[in-house]
Design an enzyme around this catalytic site. Structure first.
Site, PDB file in Angstrom:
ATOM      1  N   CYS A 114      67.294 -19.807  59.960  1.00 44.08           N
ATOM      2  CA  CYS A 114      67.220 -21.258  59.698  1.00 44.08           C
ATOM      3  C   CYS A 114      66.883 -21.568  58.241  1.00 44.08           C
ATOM      4  O   CYS A 114      67.119 -22.674  57.770  1.00 44.08           O
ATOM      5  CB  CYS A 114      66.205 -21.910  60.623  1.00 44.08           C
ATOM      6  N   HIS A 250      64.733 -28.909  56.966  1.00 44.43           N
ATOM      7  CA  HIS A 250      65.420 -28.270  58.090  1.00 44.43           C
ATOM      8  C   HIS A 250      65.123 -29.101  59.339  1.00 44.43           C
ATOM      9  O   HIS A 250      63.988 -29.544  59.544  1.00 44.43           O
ATOM     10  CB  HIS A 250      64.898 -26.839  58.256  1.00 44.43           C
ATOM     11  N   ASN A 280      69.030 -28.530  66.393  1.00 47.97           N
ATOM     12  CA  ASN A 280      68.743 -27.526  65.365  1.00 47.97           C
ATOM     13  C   ASN A 280      70.020 -26.717  65.110  1.00 47.97           C
ATOM     14  O   ASN A 280      70.441 -25.943  65.963  1.00 47.97           O
ATOM     15  CB  ASN A 280      67.606 -26.629  65.854  1.00 47.97           C
TER      16      ASN A 280
HETATM   17  O1  UT7 Z   1      64.585 -23.476  63.458  1.00 50.79           O
HETATM   18  C1  UT7 Z   1      63.740 -22.402  63.615  1.00 50.79           C
HETATM   19  C2  UT7 Z   1      62.383 -22.850  63.827  1.00 50.79           C
HETATM   20  N1  UT7 Z   1      62.186 -23.294  65.187  1.00 50.79           N
HETATM   21  C3  UT7 Z   1      61.349 -24.252  65.391  1.00 50.79           C
HETATM   22  O2  UT7 Z   1      60.853 -24.810  64.440  1.00 50.79           O
HETATM   23  C4  UT7 Z   1      60.951 -24.613  66.790  1.00 50.79           C
HETATM   24  C5  UT7 Z   1      59.463 -24.727  66.839  1.00 50.79           C
HETATM   25  N2  UT7 Z   1      58.934 -25.089  68.124  1.00 50.79           N
HETATM   26  C6  UT7 Z   1      59.169 -26.287  68.749  1.00 50.79           C
HETATM   27  O3  UT7 Z   1      59.940 -27.090  68.264  1.00 50.79           O
HETATM   28  C7  UT7 Z   1      58.398 -26.610  70.004  1.00 50.79           C
HETATM   29  O4  UT7 Z   1      57.393 -25.643  70.185  1.00 50.79           O
HETATM   30  C8  UT7 Z   1      59.282 -26.692  71.262  1.00 50.79           C
HETATM   31  C9  UT7 Z   1      60.136 -27.948  71.219  1.00 50.79           C
HETATM   32  C10 UT7 Z   1      60.156 -25.454  71.347  1.00 50.79           C
HETATM   33  C11 UT7 Z   1      58.419 -26.771  72.514  1.00 50.79           C
HETATM   34  O5  UT7 Z   1      57.507 -27.839  72.436  1.00 50.79           O
HETATM   35  P1  UT7 Z   1      55.976 -27.610  72.844  1.00 50.79           P
HETATM   36  O6  UT7 Z   1      55.310 -28.901  72.752  1.00 50.79           O
HETATM   37  O7  UT7 Z   1      55.448 -26.494  71.964  1.00 50.79           O
HETATM   38  O8  UT7 Z   1      56.074 -27.200  74.347  1.00 50.79           O
HETATM   39  P2  UT7 Z   1      55.640 -25.828  75.054  1.00 50.79           P
HETATM   40  O9  UT7 Z   1      56.521 -24.710  74.627  1.00 50.79           O
HETATM   41  O10 UT7 Z   1      54.172 -25.661  74.890  1.00 50.79           O
HETATM   42  O11 UT7 Z   1      55.938 -26.188  76.543  1.00 50.79           O
HETATM   43  C12 UT7 Z   1      55.198 -27.208  77.219  1.00 50.79           C
HETATM   44  C13 UT7 Z   1      55.672 -27.231  78.663  1.00 50.79           C
HETATM   45  C14 UT7 Z   1      55.683 -25.867  79.322  1.00 50.79           C
HETATM   46  O12 UT7 Z   1      55.271 -26.033  80.659  1.00 50.79           O
HETATM   47  P3  UT7 Z   1      53.786 -25.618  81.118  1.00 50.79           P
HETATM   48  O13 UT7 Z   1      53.639 -24.183  80.757  1.00 50.79           O
HETATM   49  O14 UT7 Z   1      52.875 -26.507  80.299  1.00 50.79           O
HETATM   50  O15 UT7 Z   1      53.796 -25.908  82.571  1.00 50.79           O
HETATM   51  C15 UT7 Z   1      57.133 -25.479  79.314  1.00 50.79           C
HETATM   52  O16 UT7 Z   1      57.481 -24.603  80.363  1.00 50.79           O
HETATM   53  O17 UT7 Z   1      57.025 -27.700  78.709  1.00 50.79           O
HETATM   54  C16 UT7 Z   1      57.829 -26.792  79.479  1.00 50.79           C
HETATM   55  N3  UT7 Z   1      59.179 -26.819  78.967  1.00 50.79           N
HETATM   56  C17 UT7 Z   1      60.107 -27.705  79.358  1.00 50.79           C
HETATM   57  N4  UT7 Z   1      60.045 -28.705  80.246  1.00 50.79           N
HETATM   58  C18 UT7 Z   1      61.176 -29.438  80.431  1.00 50.79           C
HETATM   59  C19 UT7 Z   1      59.735 -26.000  78.020  1.00 50.79           C
HETATM   60  N5  UT7 Z   1      61.018 -26.354  77.824  1.00 50.79           N
HETATM   61  C20 UT7 Z   1      61.269 -27.400  78.641  1.00 50.79           C
HETATM   62  C21 UT7 Z   1      62.399 -28.196  78.869  1.00 50.79           C
HETATM   63  N6  UT7 Z   1      62.296 -29.192  79.773  1.00 50.79           N
HETATM   64  N7  UT7 Z   1      63.568 -28.008  78.209  1.00 50.79           N
END
Ligand code: UT7
Length: 323
Positions: A114, A250, A280
């Site tokens: 990225c 980005h 992304n």
């Molecule tokens: O370009 C390269 C760099 N990449 C990035 O910069 C990405 C960086 N990370 C992010 O953008 C965020 O961490 C995400 C968007 C990937 C995730 O957001 P988050 O607020 O960190 O959520 P999380 O991973 O902590 O997940 C929270 C909850 C989880 O459930 P539990 O464990 O709390 O029950 C996940 O299982 O959300 C759940 N979850 C979803 N729910 C509905 C994860 N993906 C989904 C989904 N739909 N698509």
């Protein structure tokens, strides 16, 4: 005399197929509301079957060349940032070179995931200021949809396909920060973090593999490292966030974009945001945002821009340029 790498053309290409968040609701346990609120993404473009990264890159390159008023043979080099080249080799850049009908010069890919476009810009700048090339096409192009595990809801809703391109031309400057062109660069990587964002395939495995990401960990690194690198590049010029007309970040997550802008004390009214429409697109996200920012009338000639990106590796960096 100072030679500056000045942008003289910009263009982009997005595949026709637009996929709204709601399309994922049938196949996996997710919702439009979750995707919007956690990432800011509303839709993304996916390449058609048979449409490869070099196809997207060629269309973006043609648009940038047209805006610069140049033909392919006016270009000395193509630097193409991608992690999704059509084949293991040859490079996507040489495929674009052939497709454009460019029979001179040289072309190669840069792979910093990225952060790829920031690395490619810094690399093209080095070619120009060292006198190895006068006109360079810098392209970011990706088909990340090909790396998705469609059963993994934590990644498959976040990425999209697209391409953007710039023409950089060497022009004489004064050596002052009022010059147009690339003014400062700041690049970093730290290979100890490879597990938090990687593809579990490649030549050593015999299959292409899928993108795997520990989102929360990457998020934590992102806001901190992006702020640091943007500040470091600006500090080389004696500048700070207050001097910047536009942050062109980005586009991975609106919360990362907002967090970085806040730490840089730059209001969101001075940030180009396209993540809602593109998702992304990895190395394509910054040139896409530059092209869209110009088309919207946000970025104007003479504006001071800072671009910053982080991705797999980890690799991250920033470039300060005057448009
Ligand atoms: O370009 C390269 C760099 N990449 C990035 O910069 C990405 C960086 N990370 C992010 O953008 C965020 O961490 C995400 C968007 C990937 C995730 O957001 P988050 O607020 O960190 O959520 P999380 O991973 O902590 O997940 C929270 C909850 C989880 O459930 P539990 O464990 O709390 O029950 C996940 O299982 O959300 C759940 N979850 C979803 N729910 C509905 C994860 N993906 C989904 C989904 N739909 N698509």
């Amino acid at each position: 005399m100072t030679i500056r790498a000045v942008v003289t053309g910009v263009g982009h290409y997005l595949p026709e197929r637009i996929v709204p968040n709601s399309e994922f609701e049938a196949g996996i346990d997710t919702s439009d509301e979750w995707i919007r609120s956690r990432s800011g993404i509303e839709r993304r473009h996916f390449a058609a079957e048979g449409q490869a990264t070099s196809d997207l890159a060629t269309r973006a390159a043609e648009a940038a060349l047209a805006q610069a008023g140049l033909a392919a043979d006016d270009i000395d080099a193509i630097v193409l940032a991608t992690s999704t080249a059509d084949f293991t080799f040859p490079s996507a850049a040489t495929m674009v070179q052939a497709r454009l009908g460019m029979t001179r010069g040289f072309a190669y890919d840069v792979q910093a995931v990225c952060a790829g476009f920031v690395f490619a810009l810094a690399n093209a700048n080095a070619l120009i200021i060292s006198g190895q090339a006068r006109r360079v096409l810098v392209i970011g192009a990706e088909t990340f949809s090909r790396l998705m595990d469609w059963t993994d809801r934590s990644t498959c809703v976040l990425f999209g396909d697209g391409a953007g391109a710039l023409v950089l031309e060497g022009q004489e400057g004064t050596g002052e920060v009022t010059d147009r062109g690339i003014l400062a660069t700041d690049l970093h990587s730290d290979g100890r973090h490879r597990d938090i964002l990687h593809v579990d395939g490649g030549v050593s495995t015999g299959r292409t593999g899928h993108l795997r990401m520990q989102g929360k960990e990457v998020f934590r690194h992102a806001v901190e490292k992006l702020t640091e690198t943007a500040h470091a590049a600006l500090a080389k010029l004696g500048l700070s966030g207050a001097d910047v007309d536009w942050i062109v970040p980005h586009q991975a997550n609106i919360r990362i974009i907002e967090g970085t802008a806040k730490r840089m004390q730059v209001p969101m009214s001075r940030v180009v945001v396209t993540v809602q429409d593109h998702g992304n697109t990895s190395a394509a996200s910054i040139p896409l945002a530059l092209s869209v920012g110009v088309a919207r009338g946000q970025i104007k000639r003479g504006d001071l821009l800072v671009t910053e990106a982080i991705g797999g590796g980890l690799a991250w960096g920033s470039v300060v340029l005057r448009w």
